[in-house]
Design an enzyme around this catalytic site. Structure first.
Site, PDB file in Angstrom:
ATOM      1  N   SER A  83      -8.298  15.012  -0.382  1.00 25.05           N
ATOM      2  CA  SER A  83      -6.941  14.534  -0.668  1.00 25.05           C
ATOM      3  C   SER A  83      -6.876  13.032  -0.891  1.00 25.05           C
ATOM      4  O   SER A  83      -5.799  12.497  -1.159  1.00 25.05           O
ATOM      5  CB  SER A  83      -6.022  14.917   0.487  1.00 25.05           C
ATOM      6  OG  SER A  83      -6.325  14.182   1.648  1.00 25.05           O
ATOM      7  N   THR A 200      -2.994  13.303   1.693  1.00 25.14           N
ATOM      8  CA  THR A 200      -2.851  11.847   1.619  1.00 25.14           C
ATOM      9  C   THR A 200      -3.200  11.322   2.999  1.00 25.14           C
ATOM     10  O   THR A 200      -3.102  12.063   3.970  1.00 25.14           O
ATOM     11  CB  THR A 200      -1.363  11.496   1.351  1.00 25.14           C
ATOM     12  OG1 THR A 200      -0.991  11.992   0.075  1.00 25.14           O
ATOM     13  CG2 THR A 200      -1.074  10.015   1.426  1.00 25.14           C
ATOM     14  N   THR A 218      -4.118   8.046  -1.563  1.00 27.61           N
ATOM     15  CA  THR A 218      -4.115   9.473  -1.910  1.00 27.61           C
ATOM     16  C   THR A 218      -4.745   9.724  -3.279  1.00 27.61           C
ATOM     17  O   THR A 218      -4.780   8.833  -4.128  1.00 27.61           O
ATOM     18  CB  THR A 218      -2.657   9.995  -1.949  1.00 27.61           C
ATOM     19  OG1 THR A 218      -2.662  11.410  -2.084  1.00 27.61           O
ATOM     20  CG2 THR A 218      -1.874   9.396  -3.094  1.00 27.61           C
ATOM     21  N   ARG A 228       0.727  11.199 -13.626  1.00 34.03           N
ATOM     22  CA  ARG A 228       1.754  11.394 -12.579  1.00 34.03           C
ATOM     23  C   ARG A 228       1.505  10.413 -11.413  1.00 34.03           C
ATOM     24  O   ARG A 228       0.398  10.254 -10.941  1.00 34.03           O
ATOM     25  CB  ARG A 228       1.689  12.827 -12.072  1.00 34.03           C
ATOM     26  CG  ARG A 228       2.681  13.164 -10.935  1.00 34.03           C
ATOM     27  CD  ARG A 228       2.073  13.024  -9.568  1.00 34.03           C
ATOM     28  NE  ARG A 228       2.989  13.449  -8.500  1.00 34.03           N
ATOM     29  CZ  ARG A 228       2.718  13.359  -7.205  1.00 34.03           C
ATOM     30  NH1 ARG A 228       1.571  12.855  -6.801  1.00 34.03           N
ATOM     31  NH2 ARG A 228       3.590  13.746  -6.311  1.00 34.03           N
ATOM     32  N   THR A 251       3.515  11.573   4.036  1.00 34.53           N
ATOM     33  CA  THR A 251       2.678  12.480   3.247  1.00 34.53           C
ATOM     34  C   THR A 251       3.532  13.708   2.925  1.00 34.53           C
ATOM     35  O   THR A 251       4.519  13.972   3.602  1.00 34.53           O
ATOM     36  CB  THR A 251       1.420  12.926   4.022  1.00 34.53           C
ATOM     37  OG1 THR A 251       1.813  13.672   5.175  1.00 34.53           O
ATOM     38  CG2 THR A 251       0.574  11.741   4.463  1.00 34.53           C
ATOM     39  N   GLY A 252       3.103  14.442   1.924  1.00 35.06           N
ATOM     40  CA  GLY A 252       3.859  15.635   1.528  1.00 35.06           C
ATOM     41  C   GLY A 252       4.402  15.475   0.130  1.00 35.06           C
ATOM     42  O   GLY A 252       3.920  14.625  -0.638  1.00 35.06           O
TER      43      GLY A 252
HETATM   44  N1  ASP Z   1       2.594  12.362  -1.133  1.00 38.46           N
HETATM   45  C1  ASP Z   1       1.455  12.647  -1.978  1.00 38.46           C
HETATM   46  C2  ASP Z   1       1.899  12.615  -3.391  1.00 38.46           C
HETATM   47  O1  ASP Z   1       2.974  13.079  -3.686  1.00 38.46           O
HETATM   48  C3  ASP Z   1       0.832  13.960  -1.739  1.00 38.46           C
HETATM   49  C4  ASP Z   1       0.599  14.336  -0.314  1.00 38.46           C
HETATM   50  O2  ASP Z   1       0.850  13.589   0.590  1.00 38.46           O
HETATM   51  O3  ASP Z   1       0.172  15.447  -0.057  1.00 38.46           O
HETATM   52  O4  ASP Z   1       1.128  12.184  -4.211  1.00 38.46           O
END
Ligand code: ASP
Length: 350
Positions: A83, A200, A218, A228, A251-252
């Site tokens: 990640s 992340t 990340t 993106r 994160t997320g």
């Molecule tokens: N927040 C990160 C993103 O949108 C992804 C993640 O944390 O899983 O790139």
């Protein structure tokens, strides 16, 4: 989707905090023995080695920013964390594109890079953007040129394992292209579990001088559209630090955070007197409300379909984390112990 709500209690409680905070065990405070030292490092659940390293440096008197960057560099370098950094899962074209930001509390300054290719430590480049330019955010080819100007070497960041995971996704995407579906007997369950994964690392710290800093780094969403950019490199979304108040990171689902600037919001809730955990929950509650307006991101009952996590420390050394759906963890080194803890949560599934 079957959900058992902590949300009803949440709303009934007026300010919406006490019930949810109770569900997860309340705020975490430094104990009396730590007052005076009050150094803390908090991270996402993949950051146990990062919090350990960062605390080691804090104990030697390091500035919080040096400490957290050295911590996350371990994860960026780790080919087995898919990640972040080297070994991160690629975009839909099989190219690893990295995002990162750093924010330094004492100078209220920040730097970030987005869609950076071929450089495995984007957090170090983000720091140089902060320290060596008059800008805050560099993207794509410009970020790569800047990194090379500072001596970073281009590397292939796509490990064989990450390539296999990407290939499997590509092969199973459509029945009407020319790629045969993957041979299931050749796929280990580990590979299967990565097919729609993301991740992340965020890491924030309070150092011996009472200064706060943070970093988020990340590879973003697996199979994202090239170019993106998620929340991680956006100051106020994936990371925010106010040295007078606190630090927060996320994160997320980055898009949910980009639409709400929620790390900034977490710090603002702490400014109003909320504990770090309460502040994270309040931000999630706000996002949960907005999610009802986002087609595809909420279910027929208005519950968010996505995961989102916040991690926060305040100036006093209190820390906390919360997630949208029960089940997430966070890493923390409180000066005595380096451990994984359960995050507070807004909703739980039955
Ligand atoms: N927040 C990160 C993103 O949108 C992804 C993640 O944390 O899983 O790139």
């Amino acid at each position: 989707m079957s959900v058992k709500l902590s949300r009803r209690d949440f709303i009934k409680s007026g300010v919406g905090l006490s019930a949810s905070a109770m569900l997860a065990g309340g705020t975490n405070f430094l104990d009396a023995g730590q007052v005076g030292r009050r150094m803390v490092v908090i991270s996402s659940s993949n950051g146990l080695k990062a919090t350990e390293k960062a605390m080691e440096l804090l104990n030697q008197g390091s500035d919080a920013l040096d400490a957290v960057i050295a911590g996350v560099n371990i994860v960026e370098d780790d080919p087995n964390d898919h990640s972040v950094g080297y070994g991160g899962l690629p975009n839909e074209e099989g190219v690893v594109e990295l995002d990162a930001s750093v924010m330094h509390g004492p100078t209220h300054n920040a730097g970030a890079v987005a869609s950076l290719r071929k450089i495995k430590n984007p957090s170090k480049v983000a720091r140089l953007v902060m320290e060596r330019t008059a800008h805050v955010l560099l993207v794509g080819k410009g970020a790569l040129k800047f990194a090379k100007a500072h001596g970073f070497k281009e590397e292939n960041l796509l490990t064989d394992k990450a390539r296999e995971i990407w290939l499997r996704r590509k092969e199973q995407l459509s029945d009407s292209d020319f790629w045969y579906p993957p041979k299931s007997e050749t796929l280990s369950s580990e590979l299967c579990s990565y097919v729609s994964s993301y991740g992340t690392i965020n890491c924030c710290a309070l150092d011996v001088n009472g200064n706060l800093s943070g970093v988020t780094t990340t590879s973003g969403y697996f199979y994202k559209i090239p170019g993106r950019v998620g929340d991680s490199p956006i100051i106020g979304a994936g990371l925010y630090v106010d040295n007078d108040i606190g630090a927060a990171g996320s994160t997320g689902l980055g898009e949910a955070n980009l639409l709400t600037c929620a790390s900034f919001m977490v710090v603002e809730f702490m400014r109003r007197g909320n504990s770090p955990e309460e502040a994270c929950l309040k931000a999630l509650e706000r996002i949960g409300q907005k999610a009802k307006l986002w087609p595809g991101r909420s279910d027929e009952n208005g519950f968010p379909r996505f995961g989102l996590n916040f991690y926060a420390i305040n100036k006093k050394g209190e820390y906390g984390a919360a997630c949208m759906w029960k089940g997430a963890h966070f890493a923390v080194h409180d000066g005595k112990e380096n451990k994984l803890m359960d995050s507070a949560y807004l909703f739980k599934r039955k």
